[in-house]
Scaffold this motif. Structure first.
Motif, PDB file in Angstrom:
ATOM      1  N   UNK A 278       0.817  -1.222   0.000  1.00  0.00           N
ATOM      2  CA  UNK A 278       0.000   0.000   0.000  1.00  0.00           C
ATOM      3  C   UNK A 278       0.847   1.268   0.000  1.00  0.00           C
ATOM      4  N   UNK A 279       1.907   1.265   0.785  1.00  0.00           N
ATOM      5  CA  UNK A 279       2.780   2.443   0.821  1.00  0.00           C
ATOM      6  C   UNK A 279       3.484   2.631  -0.517  1.00  0.00           C
ATOM      7  N   UNK A 280       3.937   1.530  -1.111  1.00  0.00           N
ATOM      8  CA  UNK A 280       4.614   1.631  -2.410  1.00  0.00           C
ATOM      9  C   UNK A 280       3.681   2.203  -3.477  1.00  0.00           C
TER      10      UNK A 280
ATOM     11  N   UNK B 296       4.331   5.755  -5.416  1.00  0.00           N
ATOM     12  CA  UNK B 296       4.561   5.750  -6.863  1.00  0.00           C
ATOM     13  C   UNK B 296       3.478   6.494  -7.645  1.00  0.00           C
ATOM     14  N   UNK B 297       2.306   6.635  -7.070  1.00  0.00           N
ATOM     15  CA  UNK B 297       1.207   7.294  -7.778  1.00  0.00           C
ATOM     16  C   UNK B 297       0.902   8.686  -7.233  1.00  0.00           C
ATOM     17  N   UNK B 298       1.711   9.167  -6.306  1.00  0.00           N
ATOM     18  CA  UNK B 298       1.472  10.495  -5.747  1.00  0.00           C
ATOM     19  C   UNK B 298       1.745  11.573  -6.789  1.00  0.00           C
ATOM     20  N   UNK B 299       1.171  12.757  -6.559  1.00  0.00           N
ATOM     21  CA  UNK B 299       1.345  13.863  -7.498  1.00  0.00           C
ATOM     22  C   UNK B 299       2.819  14.262  -7.640  1.00  0.00           C
ATOM     23  N   UNK B 300       3.558  14.246  -6.534  1.00  0.00           N
ATOM     24  CA  UNK B 300       4.968  14.639  -6.592  1.00  0.00           C
ATOM     25  C   UNK B 300       5.785  13.655  -7.429  1.00  0.00           C
TER      26      UNK B 300
END
Length: 545
Positions: A62-64, A68-72
């Motif tokens: 879940x953290x990965x 990986x899909x965050x805006x930053x």
């Protein structure tokens, strides 16, 4: 006696201008000892990538996915791909015309311009970025000079445009040299035939020359793309959030994020390599294999002055600006920084680079010998290609993988010179493998067979016959590894041993502390040492001719 017997087993005559060149390939099975050595080298090169993947898999799913899909992260991905595309396009647009101008036109002093236009390649791009920030940034040399004239602000050198501009200045020679080599090896009679059939010079270039030199352009563009993707110093100085800069920052705060971004960077690198293989193809039909006719020089006419001005502007921007800035810093009184520069830092750089060159040569000889002598062996070709993986993997990724191994499994090696040298070798081994292989290919197998007939063992024949013949290529590879190691920044920053400061770490620390004046001496030393790589390249080219 049959024709094949007269030519010798595995020997194919290639007719060149004025002589017959024999290329020899041994079709027998490679010796097991050589194969074992090659496999060990290949596994060592692949090990950091495997360790990094293992580290990334330790991050909870879940953290990965969130990271990986965050805006930053998406912003970093877009910035990195955009920078690679922009620098590659700009370098191609600059390098190809300059190559044509120096190789196929009546440009005055073409030999001088060939060397001068290739020299920016030996300047570390982060030194160029330092110089441009100091010259054109806020409170820079140009801003100070224009202030009395009432000019208050200048366009910012920072950001995506500045990074693209600086990187292009120092990597376009990859395209320039690759294109120029292709132009010099293609048969000019094809162009003359097109002109005879009524094509204009532009049409003949588009229909005949461009398809012939496309492999050279593509090879140069690939090197540009890989450099832009893996460069850390220039984006960091220009404040552009790309993979390398963010990985370096996250290394101190979130090792999970750094590992995941590194794997993502590896994926983007693999995509770049795949695209290059699709574009360039594998037939190699763009190069002449028979007698090469020299081309008649294209008359520039009224374009001669603009072309000369362009060449001079490129050389001035890439070479004179940094030299002028560093020379000014050298003679300017600047407060002491950290006790000032010590020649010990230069010695540390030379020592580490010399160790790397020696280890790289030892690792490169079995791989280069296998791929050159047993070119028909799939395993030999595979081992050679695996060693090139290190050159495609960014230095900061290799360094991060070794940090993970050092901290987790072999703490005794963490922040030690052997681990740093290992990172250098993995990164720059292909330079030694390439020059070794090209030298092995030139050795006539019949000389080795003659030594064996006279009673020498295979080891003795290699030592008495093959080694002296390939020694120039091996030495050239060692020199290139040495000089490239001297300039490596991200791996050195992450893996440097305690109390082992080098030229690049001193430069970077001075930059982060704002003492730009203290960069002058190590920067000038680094530029002088780096310039020797061009001497090696030119000497090797002259020897081959």
């Amino acid at each position: 006696m049959s024709e094949s017997q007269r030519d010798g087993d595995g020997v194919s005559p290639l007719h060149g201008p004025g002589e017959t060149i024999r290329r020899v390939r041994d079709r027998g099975a490679p010796p097991l000892a050589l194969l074992a050595a090659g496999v060990v080298v290949a596994l060592a090169v692949l090990a950091p990538v495997g360790w990094l993947v293992v580290r990334a898999l330790e991050v909870p799913r879940p953290r990965a996915i969130h990271l990986l899909t965050s805006r930053s992260t998406l912003t970093v991905l877009v910035n990195s791909i955009g920078l690679v595309a922009a620098v590659t396009a700009a370098s191609t647009a600059l390098g190809v015309p300059l190559a044509v101008a120096t190789a196929r036109t009546d440009l005055p002093f073409s030999r001088f311009w060939t060397v001068a236009l290739a020299l920016p390649l030996v300047v570390p791009s982060y030194l160029g970025a330092f110089a441009y920030v100091a010259a054109f940034g806020p409170n820079g040399t140009l801003a100070d000079a224009l202030a009395p004239l009432g000019v208050v602000g200048l366009p910012s050198i920072y950001g995506f445009p500045g990074a693209t501009f600086v990187l292009t200045l120092y990597v376009y020679p990859y395209v320039f040299l690759g294109t120029r080599a292709a132009l010099l090896t293609m048969d000019a009679s094809l162009v003359e035939a097109a002109r005879t059939l009524g094509d204009s010079p532009v049409a003949a270039f588009r229909r005949v020359t461009l398809p012939q030199i496309l492999p050279g352009i593509t090879a140069g563009a690939l090197l540009v793309a890989l450099y832009a993707l893996s460069d850390f110093g220039t984006p960091a100085i220009m404040h552009v959030d790309v993979f390398t800069r963010v990985i370096y920052v996250e290394y101190s705060y979130s090792r999970d994020t750094a590992a995941l971004l590194s794997v993502q960077l590896l994926f983007v690198t693999a995509v770049v390599l795949l695209l290059e293989s699709r574009v360039s193809g594998t037939d190699g039909s763009g190069y002449a294999t028979g007698q090469i006719r020299s081309a008649s020089r294209l008359q520039l006419g009224w374009l001669k002055a603009p072309v000369l001005l362009t060449c001079a502007a490129v050389v001035a921007l890439a070479l004179l600006v940094p030299l002028g800035v560093f020379t000014q810093w050298f003679f300017r009184d600047v407060p002491a920084y950290g006790g000032g520069f010590s020649l010990e830092y230069a010695w540390n750089s030379v020592y580490a680079a010399a160790l790397t060159a020696g280890v790289a040569v030892v690792a490169a000889v079995p791989v280069g010998y296998l791929s050159g002598r047993y070119a028909d062996s799939r395993l030999a070709r595979l081992l050679e290609r695996v060693t090139y993986a290190g050159y495609a993997v960014p230095g900061i990724v290799i360094a991060l993988a070794l940090v993970y191994v050092g901290v987790r499994y072999v703490r005794g090696l963490y922040q030690t010179l052997p681990l740093l040298v290992f990172a250098y070798v993995v990164r720059f081994l292909p330079q030694a493998v390439g020059t070794t292989r090209s030298s092995v290919v030139q050795v006539d197998r019949r000389l080795v067979e003659a030594a064996r007939t006279l009673g020498d063992s295979s080891v003795a024949a290699f030592r008495r016959v093959t080694l002296p013949l390939i020694l120039p290529g091996v030495s050239a590879g060692a020199a290139l590894v040495f000089l490239t190691t001297m300039k490596e920044l991200p791996a050195t920053l992450l893996l440097q041993p305690a109390n082992f400061r080098t030229l690049v770490t001193y430069i970077w620390t001075a930059r982060e502390s704002g003492f730009y004046g203290r960069i002058a001496v190590p920067a000038l030393i680094l530029l002088g040492v780096s310039a020797l790589s061009m001497v090696v390249i030119l000497t090797r080219e002259r020897t081959q001719r």
